[in-house]
Design a protein around this motif. Structure first.
Motif, PDB file in Angstrom:
ATOM      1  N   ASP A  36      28.492 -27.134   6.177  1.00 49.43           N
ATOM      2  CA  ASP A  36      27.902 -25.917   5.632  1.00 49.43           C
ATOM      3  C   ASP A  36      29.004 -25.080   5.000  1.00 49.43           C
ATOM      4  O   ASP A  36      30.004 -24.793   5.652  1.00 49.43           O
ATOM      5  CB  ASP A  36      27.230 -25.098   6.736  1.00 49.43           C
ATOM      6  N   HIS A  40      24.450 -26.698   2.371  1.00 50.62           N
ATOM      7  CA  HIS A  40      24.199 -27.437   3.608  1.00 50.62           C
ATOM      8  C   HIS A  40      24.095 -28.905   3.208  1.00 50.62           C
ATOM      9  O   HIS A  40      23.213 -29.274   2.445  1.00 50.62           O
ATOM     10  CB  HIS A  40      22.890 -26.940   4.238  1.00 50.62           C
ATOM     11  N   ASN A  57      20.781 -28.367   0.906  1.00 51.00           N
ATOM     12  CA  ASN A  57      19.992 -27.150   0.853  1.00 51.00           C
ATOM     13  C   ASN A  57      20.947 -25.967   0.902  1.00 51.00           C
ATOM     14  O   ASN A  57      22.156 -26.141   1.089  1.00 51.00           O
ATOM     15  CB  ASN A  57      18.994 -27.085   2.020  1.00 51.00           C
ATOM     16  N   SER A  58      20.421 -24.773   0.734  1.00 51.83           N
ATOM     17  CA  SER A  58      21.192 -23.548   0.910  1.00 51.83           C
ATOM     18  C   SER A  58      20.231 -22.420   1.215  1.00 51.83           C
ATOM     19  O   SER A  58      19.026 -22.535   0.985  1.00 51.83           O
ATOM     20  CB  SER A  58      22.028 -23.230  -0.335  1.00 51.83           C
ATOM     21  N   LYS A  59      20.784 -21.358   1.749  1.00 51.22           N
ATOM     22  CA  LYS A  59      19.977 -20.182   2.057  1.00 51.22           C
ATOM     23  C   LYS A  59      20.137 -19.157   0.935  1.00 51.22           C
ATOM     24  O   LYS A  59      21.205 -19.028   0.344  1.00 51.22           O
ATOM     25  CB  LYS A  59      20.409 -19.558   3.379  1.00 51.22           C
ATOM     26  N   GLY A  62      19.206 -15.267   3.452  1.00 51.43           N
ATOM     27  CA  GLY A  62      18.940 -15.666   4.826  1.00 51.43           C
ATOM     28  C   GLY A  62      17.814 -16.655   5.031  1.00 51.43           C
ATOM     29  O   GLY A  62      17.546 -17.067   6.156  1.00 51.43           O
ATOM     30  N   CYS A  63      17.145 -17.080   3.950  1.00 54.77           N
ATOM     31  CA  CYS A  63      16.027 -18.024   4.055  1.00 54.77           C
ATOM     32  C   CYS A  63      16.368 -19.328   3.351  1.00 54.77           C
ATOM     33  O   CYS A  63      16.944 -19.325   2.263  1.00 54.77           O
ATOM     34  CB  CYS A  63      14.769 -17.426   3.417  1.00 54.77           C
ATOM     35  N   TRP A  64      15.977 -20.451   3.969  1.00 57.90           N
ATOM     36  CA  TRP A  64      16.232 -21.755   3.364  1.00 57.90           C
ATOM     37  C   TRP A  64      15.441 -21.898   2.069  1.00 57.90           C
ATOM     38  O   TRP A  64      14.280 -21.519   1.994  1.00 57.90           O
ATOM     39  CB  TRP A  64      15.844 -22.890   4.307  1.00 57.90           C
TER      40      TRP A  64
END
Length: 130
Positions: A36, A40, A57-59, A62-64
């Protein structure tokens, strides 16, 4: 910053690093991990949906966000691997052992990454930021 070592770890965090546009972060070790760093990166070998798959993935706030799933996964459990993660402006590039490159957007538009976490069942042989 090269750090020759051989460690069995479940978690590594690097704080206050300075990974800038064009820099690369290279990791060599044994498999069952995730990385990370605003990206991610998670090789999965027993995913309920796809079996063996690479997940990126990434946020955002604060949300995926939406995952990118690569069915072609040249990594094998228990094998030695080397991957190179590159911050390339608006994109992350991950160079796999078979020279396959995975691209994933730098959703937050970060110019400098100051935090890297590696966790999982992993034996790190070396890592280098250059």
């Amino acid at each position: 910053m090269a750090m020759p070592m051989e460690l069995e770890l479940t978690h590594v965090e690097l704080k206050h690093v300075e990974l800038r546009d064009g820099d690369q972060f290279k990791v060599k070790g044994r498999i069952m991990f995730q990385i990370d760093l605003a990206l991610h990166f998670n090789p999965r070998f027993n995913d309920d949906t796809d079996g063996t798959v690479l997940v990126c993935n990434s946020k955002i706030a604060g949300c995926w966000g939406d995952e990118k799933r690569e069915i072609h996964n040249p990594l094998q459990q228990g094998s030695i691997f080397k991957i190179v993660l590159k911050l390339m402006g608006d994109m992350f590039e991950v160079e796999m052992p078979d020279r396959q490159e995975i691209q994933f957007p730098n959703r937050e538009g970060l110019d400098v990454i100051t935090y890297i976490r590696i966790k999982g069942d992993l034996k790190i042989i070396s890592f280098k930021i250059y």
